[in-house]
Write a protein that holds these residues in place. Structure first.
Motif, PDB file in Angstrom:
ATOM      1  N   PRO A  34       0.812  -1.227   0.000  1.00  0.00           N
ATOM      2  CA  PRO A  34       0.000   0.000   0.000  1.00  0.00           C
ATOM      3  C   PRO A  34       0.837   1.264   0.000  1.00  0.00           C
ATOM      4  N   SER A  35       2.023   1.195   0.587  1.00  0.00           N
ATOM      5  CA  SER A  35       2.838   2.402   0.743  1.00  0.00           C
ATOM      6  C   SER A  35       3.769   2.664  -0.434  1.00  0.00           C
ATOM      7  N   ALA A  36       3.859   1.685  -1.360  1.00  0.00           N
ATOM      8  CA  ALA A  36       4.785   1.837  -2.479  1.00  0.00           C
ATOM      9  C   ALA A  36       4.056   2.349  -3.709  1.00  0.00           C
ATOM     10  N   ASN A  37       4.850   2.749  -4.729  1.00  0.00           N
ATOM     11  CA  ASN A  37       4.241   3.167  -5.997  1.00  0.00           C
ATOM     12  C   ASN A  37       3.506   2.007  -6.655  1.00  0.00           C
ATOM     13  N   SER A  38       4.027   0.792  -6.439  1.00  0.00           N
ATOM     14  CA  SER A  38       3.386  -0.404  -7.008  1.00  0.00           C
ATOM     15  C   SER A  38       2.375  -0.970  -6.019  1.00  0.00           C
ATOM     16  N   SER A  39       1.240  -0.282  -5.892  1.00  0.00           N
ATOM     17  CA  SER A  39       0.198  -0.749  -4.971  1.00  0.00           C
ATOM     18  C   SER A  39      -0.865  -1.557  -5.689  1.00  0.00           C
ATOM     19  N   SER A  40      -0.797  -1.659  -7.037  1.00  0.00           N
ATOM     20  CA  SER A  40      -1.785  -2.442  -7.792  1.00  0.00           C
ATOM     21  C   SER A  40      -1.187  -2.878  -9.121  1.00  0.00           C
ATOM     22  N   TRP A  41      -1.794  -3.945  -9.690  1.00  0.00           N
ATOM     23  CA  TRP A  41      -1.450  -4.406 -11.031  1.00  0.00           C
ATOM     24  C   TRP A  41      -2.550  -3.958 -11.985  1.00  0.00           C
ATOM     25  N   LEU A  42      -2.203  -3.252 -13.044  1.00  0.00           N
ATOM     26  CA  LEU A  42      -3.178  -2.693 -13.974  1.00  0.00           C
ATOM     27  C   LEU A  42      -3.453  -3.656 -15.121  1.00  0.00           C
ATOM     28  N   SER A  43      -4.653  -3.527 -15.707  1.00  0.00           N
ATOM     29  CA  SER A  43      -4.956  -4.222 -16.954  1.00  0.00           C
ATOM     30  C   SER A  43      -4.228  -3.510 -18.091  1.00  0.00           C
ATOM     31  N   PRO A  44      -4.114  -4.140 -19.272  1.00  0.00           N
ATOM     32  CA  PRO A  44      -3.339  -3.520 -20.369  1.00  0.00           C
ATOM     33  C   PRO A  44      -3.771  -2.095 -20.700  1.00  0.00           C
ATOM     34  N   SER A  45      -5.082  -1.839 -20.673  1.00  0.00           N
ATOM     35  CA  SER A  45      -5.555  -0.490 -21.015  1.00  0.00           C
ATOM     36  C   SER A  45      -5.432   0.477 -19.844  1.00  0.00           C
ATOM     37  N   GLY A  46      -5.134  -0.054 -18.671  1.00  0.00           N
ATOM     38  CA  GLY A  46      -5.076   0.790 -17.484  1.00  0.00           C
ATOM     39  C   GLY A  46      -6.445   1.089 -16.893  1.00  0.00           C
ATOM     40  N   LEU A  47      -7.506   0.427 -17.422  1.00  0.00           N
ATOM     41  CA  LEU A  47      -8.858   0.723 -16.953  1.00  0.00           C
ATOM     42  C   LEU A  47      -9.140   0.068 -15.605  1.00  0.00           C
ATOM     43  N   ALA A  88       1.444  -3.983   5.247  1.00  0.00           N
ATOM     44  CA  ALA A  88       1.093  -5.280   4.666  1.00  0.00           C
ATOM     45  C   ALA A  88       1.691  -5.424   3.263  1.00  0.00           C
ATOM     46  N   THR A  89       1.753  -6.678   2.784  1.00  0.00           N
ATOM     47  CA  THR A  89       2.295  -6.969   1.461  1.00  0.00           C
ATOM     48  C   THR A  89       1.415  -8.013   0.772  1.00  0.00           C
ATOM     49  N   LEU A  90       1.159  -7.794  -0.523  1.00  0.00           N
ATOM     50  CA  LEU A  90       0.468  -8.777  -1.352  1.00  0.00           C
ATOM     51  C   LEU A  90       1.531  -9.502  -2.175  1.00  0.00           C
ATOM     52  N   LEU A  91       1.601 -10.834  -2.022  1.00  0.00           N
ATOM     53  CA  LEU A  91       2.676 -11.613  -2.640  1.00  0.00           C
ATOM     54  C   LEU A  91       2.124 -12.660  -3.592  1.00  0.00           C
ATOM     55  N   PHE A  92       2.718 -12.751  -4.774  1.00  0.00           N
ATOM     56  CA  PHE A  92       2.513 -13.882  -5.677  1.00  0.00           C
ATOM     57  C   PHE A  92       3.766 -14.747  -5.504  1.00  0.00           C
ATOM     58  N   THR A  93       3.706 -15.689  -4.582  1.00  0.00           N
ATOM     59  CA  THR A  93       4.896 -16.391  -4.116  1.00  0.00           C
ATOM     60  C   THR A  93       5.516 -17.260  -5.205  1.00  0.00           C
ATOM     61  N   ASN A  94       6.747 -17.630  -4.993  1.00  0.00           N
ATOM     62  CA  ASN A  94       7.459 -18.453  -5.960  1.00  0.00           C
ATOM     63  C   ASN A  94       6.864 -19.848  -6.091  1.00  0.00           C
ATOM     64  N   ASP A  95       6.104 -20.294  -5.082  1.00  0.00           N
ATOM     65  CA  ASP A  95       5.454 -21.598  -5.190  1.00  0.00           C
ATOM     66  C   ASP A  95       4.006 -21.475  -5.683  1.00  0.00           C
ATOM     67  N   GLY A  96       3.627 -20.295  -6.227  1.00  0.00           N
ATOM     68  CA  GLY A  96       2.358 -20.160  -6.927  1.00  0.00           C
ATOM     69  C   GLY A  96       1.158 -19.858  -6.070  1.00  0.00           C
ATOM     70  N   ARG A  97       1.361 -19.234  -4.917  1.00  0.00           N
ATOM     71  CA  ARG A  97       0.236 -18.848  -4.076  1.00  0.00           C
ATOM     72  C   ARG A  97       0.089 -17.331  -4.084  1.00  0.00           C
ATOM     73  N   LEU A  98      -1.147 -16.858  -4.036  1.00  0.00           N
ATOM     74  CA  LEU A  98      -1.409 -15.421  -3.930  1.00  0.00           C
ATOM     75  C   LEU A  98      -1.881 -15.157  -2.511  1.00  0.00           C
ATOM     76  N   ILE A  99      -1.048 -14.484  -1.728  1.00  0.00           N
ATOM     77  CA  ILE A  99      -1.331 -14.323  -0.305  1.00  0.00           C
ATOM     78  C   ILE A  99      -1.202 -12.865   0.108  1.00  0.00           C
ATOM     79  N   LEU A 100      -1.913 -12.533   1.194  1.00  0.00           N
ATOM     80  CA  LEU A 100      -1.785 -11.226   1.840  1.00  0.00           C
ATOM     81  C   LEU A 100      -1.039 -11.440   3.143  1.00  0.00           C
TER      82      LEU A 100
END
Length: 770
Positions: A34-47, A88-100
């Motif tokens: 939440p505190s970083a510039n990368s707080s979200s992943w955008l769709s290709p159009s940015g919508l 907090a951190t949102l992680l797409f872990t190296n073993d393929g889990r999406l966790i908060l």
């Protein structure tokens, strides 16, 4: 062989590229904060964006429209979990889990995918997708809608949309839209059966098949489709501009369904294209319990019944509560303490317990006044139906002849002679207070002067003359003193996991002295916790700590003595002396009051962690909670904690075993198990019983849902409504999901009959789900 391997690799890569062609690839090891510039992943159009967005004082994870003010949330992960902090951190872990991962290190899964993912994408459709290594979809947010549908998304048979609490809080709200298996699309309040009396919108497509689904197209066409791709009903006509315009369909927090459009070129405001109704009073439950809806300039407005005020001003859904104390009632005398106030032209849910025909309005009022069980009555054309509170689903309808007749307490007037008597009493009280204050100051002076002499005298005579004032803090004893108090620990009255309890006497006062048998790490920790927790509490339903001993390696605690032992002894070991139903329910209410104090009224919020009958002590007049050795204190800004499993098998809430955060709802679960034991006068597990009755919660659930609750109390005759209400409270308390369990305040209100008790969910571990 190498060429074949290379060819297969190229095919797999092409398939993966095809599957993700409308989305940007999110690789393993990616993260957001939440505190970083990368707080979200955008769709290709940015919508569209997937990631953190602010809610309340923290952040939650979900899908939302990026760059379109105000922020429009489409989907929320784990919507009823508390927001996380900025760390907090949102992680797409190296073993393929999406966790908060919270700032404390606690991990929560964002999706329900059962296999490891290889990549993820936020698509331009607004769908967030996880893929396997072959490019096949493992999980997608479109399959788990919250309150919103996007174009190309479907609501399948059996699925439902549930409104949010408010425009800024996307937790579960008051209303739901269900695509039923019978082909009907119907709106209900939450926590109600899927039956006609509770619906307030229907598509009238009953019988259209068991696999009908709701679809939204890119041109604003909202329709119901069967398995043969035949449109069985158009909810909106569609044909609206599709280029540079987006549409969303939502069940809003006020209970209405709306189709919205937004022109990306003009960048103006969201427009309502279609609404399920123009009458904002239609949604049932908008005004909560004991509230009713009126129309104010074409908008809904909520009011409380006479004698009631809003529980939370500004939050209609929280309902209304009495603003007066209910007087005791005896049949034939109720009219002396109450009056009837009418609210005309209203419609309510009729949950009557008695119906009187062929009477007038005055007769209905008098019948309710003379009946102690009657708290309200609904009068309509000569019919009078007596009701117990709360009333729900109220709304003003000018064309409806029903009048709600509400029993309201009378404010007792004070006459002139009483005023004179009060004035004289005030003067007398003031005089006595001043005289008492003078004596107290003299006594304090004498105590200060004689302090050393008195203590010396006591040491010389080697006797304990301890004055235990009612509000005195726990006192430090020596081991020698407690040896004298207990007559060298002669009479044992109880034993627990960490210590033995002995009977003692201080002066003329009976006490219970608990001696820790093992000075191990856990024993020392239990001792320190017990002193810290109970030393700061003072409540009529909590056992009082009189003192403690830390003499060398000896660790002892001194409590007030409870003459009737534990609730376990009363319920399980003496069938001939088991309390009657009314007594047992008062015991349950007293325990609830004690737990409520720990959770909400104590200076520091406390989770007891070991609520069970063995830790409930009794004397002739009172029920008290004891044994705080496993309790957990929360900080002022803390509502949950992470700790190892505490408590006793059979009473431990499921979240302890799932490595989930522990809240006060863990105590609510333990209370629910114990409430079942109080209801049935038996232990939660009896291996000598028949297999179907061995586990109490499963047997109660089976009897409840099969309409056989009379079996649970044996030969004792108990009012069926009271028995059913108590069981419903217990079943709510033992819900597997902590967020579904009521607070102890709500539990107490339900046990006292002051709050409605909805039909409980079926526990997932129960044989009722077989």
């Amino acid at each position: 062989m190498a060429s074949i391997t290379c060819f297969l690799f190229l095919l797999a890569s092409a398939a993966l590229a095809k599957a993700q062609e409308t989305g940007l690839n999110i690789t393993l090891g990616s993260s957001l904060s939440p505190s970083a510039n990368s707080s979200s992943w955008l769709s290709p159009s940015g919508l569209y964006a997937f990631g953190f967005y602010p809610q309340g004082q923290g952040y939650v994870v979900g899908v939302f429209l990026a760059g379109i003010p105000p922020r429009t949330v489409i989907w929320t992960a784990n919507r009823d979990n508390l927001p996380v902090s900025v760390g907090a951190t949102l992680l797409f872990t190296n073993d393929g889990r999406l966790i908060l991962r919270s700032s404390q290190g606690q991990e929560t899964s964002i999706t329900s995918a059962t296999k490891s993912a290889y990549s993820a994408s936020m698509l331009d459709s607004g769908n967030f997708v996880l893929y396997d290594a072959k490019g096949s979809v493992l999980w997608e947010s479109f399959d788990y809608p919250t309150d919103t549908l996007l174009p190309t998304q479907r609501l399948l048979a059996g699925q439902q949309l549930i409104s949010s609490i408010s425009a800024t809080n996307h937790s579960t709200g008051l209303f739901r839209l269900k695509m039923q298996h019978d082909g009907n699309l119907i709106q209900y309040p939450v926590n109600t059966p899927d039956t006609a009396p509770y619906s307030y919108f229907t598509s009238w497509t009953y019988g259209a098949g068991d696999n009908v689904s709701l679809h939204l197209d890119v041109d604003g066409h909202l329709f119901l489709l069967n398995t043969t791709d035949y449109v069985i009903r158009n909810i909106t006509s569609g044909g609206l501009p599709a280029n540079s315009t987006i549409y969303i369909f939502r069940i809003d927090f006020d209970g209405l369904m709306r189709l919205y459009s937004y022109d990306l070129n003009q960048k103006g405001n969201w427009l309502v294209v279609w609404s399920s109704t123009i009458d904002e009073r239609d949604p049932k439950g908008l005004c909560g319990l004991n509230g009713f809806c009126v129309k104010n300039d074409q908008q809904a407005n909520c009011q409380c019944l006479p004698g009631f005020d809003f529980v939370e001003p500004g939050n209609w859904g929280a309902g209304c509560e009495r603003n007066f104390s209910a007087e005791s009632c005896k049949t034939g005398e109720a009219s002396a303490n109450y009056i009837i106030q009418a609210v005309d032209n209203t419609r309510w849910e009729d949950d009557s317990y008695s119906l009187i025909s062929s009477t007038d309005k005055d007769g209905c009022k008098q019948a309710c006044l003379e009946d102690c069980n009657c708290e309200a009555a609904l009068y309509n054309g000569g019919n009078c139906s007596k009701q117990r509170l709360p009333l729900r689903y109220g709304r003003i309808l000018i064309t409806n002849p029903t009048s709600a007749l509400i029993k309201v307490g009378i404010a007792k007037p004070v006459n002139a002679s009483q005023n004179k008597e009060i004035t004289r009493m005030d003067i007398l009280f003031l005089s006595v207070s001043l005289l008492a204050f003078g004596f107290i100051m003299m006594a304090i002076s004498l105590v200060i002067i004689c302090k050393n002499k008195v203590w010396t005298y006591r040491r010389i005579h080697n006797k304990i003359e301890v004055g235990l004032a009612k509000d005195q803090a726990p006192r430090l004893f020596t081991y020698a003193e407690l040896e004298l108090v207990t007559d060298s620990f002669r009479e044992q009255i109880g034993r627990g996991a960490f210590g033995t309890v002995y009977k003692g006497v201080i002066g003329e006062k009976m006490v219970a002295v608990k001696r820790l048998d093992k000075l191990l790490a856990e024993g020392e920790r239990e001792f320190q916790t017990e002193v810290e927790v109970i030393g700061r509490t003072h409540h009529r339903n909590l056992v009082r700590l009189l003192g403690y001993c830390t003499d060398g390696t000896n660790r002892l605690l001194v409590y007030e003595y409870m003459s009737n032992g534990s609730l376990a002894n009363v319920l399980f070991h003496s069938p001939e002396s088991q309390p009657l139903w009314d007594e047992r329910m008062e015991i349950a209410r007293d325990i609830a009051r004690g737990v409520l104090y720990l959770h909400e009224e104590c200076e520091t919020q406390i989770i007891h962690c070991d609520i069970k009958p063995q830790n409930i002590l009794m004397d002739e007049n009172r029920v008290k909670i004891s044994d705080f050795g496993l309790a957990k204190l929360l900080n002022a800004d803390q509502t949950r904690t992470f700790t190892g499993i505490r408590g006793t098998r059979g009473y431990v809430a499921p979240e302890w075993h799932r490595n989930q955060p522990i809240t006060v709802k863990a105590d609510v679960y333990s209370f629910g198990i114990m409430l079942l034991e109080i209801i049935c006068c038996r232990k939660s597990m009896e291996l000598d019983f028949p297999e179907r009755e061995a586990i109490l919660e499963e047997w109660v659930c089976e009897c409840f849902w099969n309409g056989e609750i009379g079996k649970l109390t044996g030969d004792e005759k108990v009012d069926e409504d009271e028995l059913k209400a108590a069981i419903k409270v217990a079943l709510w308390c033992i819900s597997d999901d902590p967020t579904l369990r009521p607070t102890m305040k709500r539990v107490l209100l339900m046990l006292e009959g002051s709050a409605q008790i909805p039909m409980p969910p079926i526990p997932s571990s129960s044989i009722c789900t077989d």
